[in-house]
Write a protein that holds these residues in place. Structure first.
Motif, PDB file in Angstrom:
ATOM      1  N   THR A  16       1.009  -0.977  -0.207  1.00  0.00           N
ATOM      2  CA  THR A  16      -0.224  -0.288  -0.130  1.00  0.00           C
ATOM      3  C   THR A  16       0.358   1.082  -0.279  1.00  0.00           C
ATOM      4  O   THR A  16       1.903   1.183   0.548  1.00  0.00           O
ATOM      5  N   TYR A  18       1.365   5.805   0.135  1.00  0.00           N
ATOM      6  CA  TYR A  18       0.358   7.133   0.362  1.00  0.00           C
ATOM      7  C   TYR A  18       1.806   7.942   0.150  1.00  0.00           C
ATOM      8  O   TYR A  18       2.622   7.954  -0.197  1.00  0.00           O
ATOM      9  N   GLU A  39      -4.550  10.129   8.923  1.00  0.00           N
ATOM     10  CA  GLU A  39      -5.183   8.930   8.869  1.00  0.00           C
ATOM     11  C   GLU A  39      -5.227   7.490   8.354  1.00  0.00           C
ATOM     12  O   GLU A  39      -4.842   6.723   9.232  1.00  0.00           O
ATOM     13  N   PHE A  40      -5.026   7.295   7.292  1.00  0.00           N
ATOM     14  CA  PHE A  40      -4.500   6.748   6.362  1.00  0.00           C
ATOM     15  C   PHE A  40      -2.885   5.982   6.723  1.00  0.00           C
ATOM     16  O   PHE A  40      -3.250   4.864   6.685  1.00  0.00           O
ATOM     17  N   THR A  41      -1.958   7.132   6.780  1.00  0.00           N
ATOM     18  CA  THR A  41      -0.756   6.026   6.703  1.00  0.00           C
ATOM     19  C   THR A  41      -1.376   6.014   8.153  1.00  0.00           C
ATOM     20  O   THR A  41      -0.527   4.523   8.968  1.00  0.00           O
ATOM     21  N   LYS A  43      -3.948   4.407   9.536  1.00  0.00           N
ATOM     22  CA  LYS A  43      -4.171   3.033   9.736  1.00  0.00           C
ATOM     23  C   LYS A  43      -4.165   2.045   9.104  1.00  0.00           C
ATOM     24  O   LYS A  43      -4.416   1.181   8.959  1.00  0.00           O
ATOM     25  N   TYR A  44      -3.241   1.948   7.988  1.00  0.00           N
ATOM     26  CA  TYR A  44      -2.645   1.368   7.503  1.00  0.00           C
ATOM     27  C   TYR A  44      -1.258   0.699   7.985  1.00  0.00           C
ATOM     28  O   TYR A  44      -0.634   0.466   6.709  1.00  0.00           O
TER      29      TYR A  44
END
Length: 92
Positions: A16, A18, A39-41, A43-44
């Motif tokens: 994944t 970013y 938040e994306f980084t 979360k994953y």
């Protein structure tokens, strides 16, 4: 002249990605690594810098970021591998 950067982060398994833009790549990388980047980084678990480009104009950096965000996954991998064939985490 203030530099800007487009950067690509990934997770431990390099599955994944970013893409972001910043004027301070080192500090931004540290923020992501600590889970404070977005938040994306968080979360994953995306915190490993594998690619960046340097710009002298922030507008050009933002345009490049938008362009890369629209790319297919395999195109992003091929771009990264041109400068970082093993997708190793980059040190700043």
């Amino acid at each position: 002249m203030k530099l800007s950067y487009v950067y690509i982060l990934t997770n431990e398994y390099r599955t994944t990605f970013y893409i972001g833009v910043t004027s301070n790549l080192k500090n931004r990388s540290i923020q992501h690594f600590l889970g404070e980047g977005s938040e994306f980084t968080k979360k994953y678990n995306i915190k490993y810098l594998v690619y960046f480009e340097e710009f002298t104009d922030i507008k050009q950096a933002i345009l490049r970021e938008k362009q890369l965000k629209n790319w297919r996954h395999d195109w992003k991998i091929n771009l990264i591998k041109q400068q970082n064939p093993l997708l190793k985490t980059l040190d700043l």
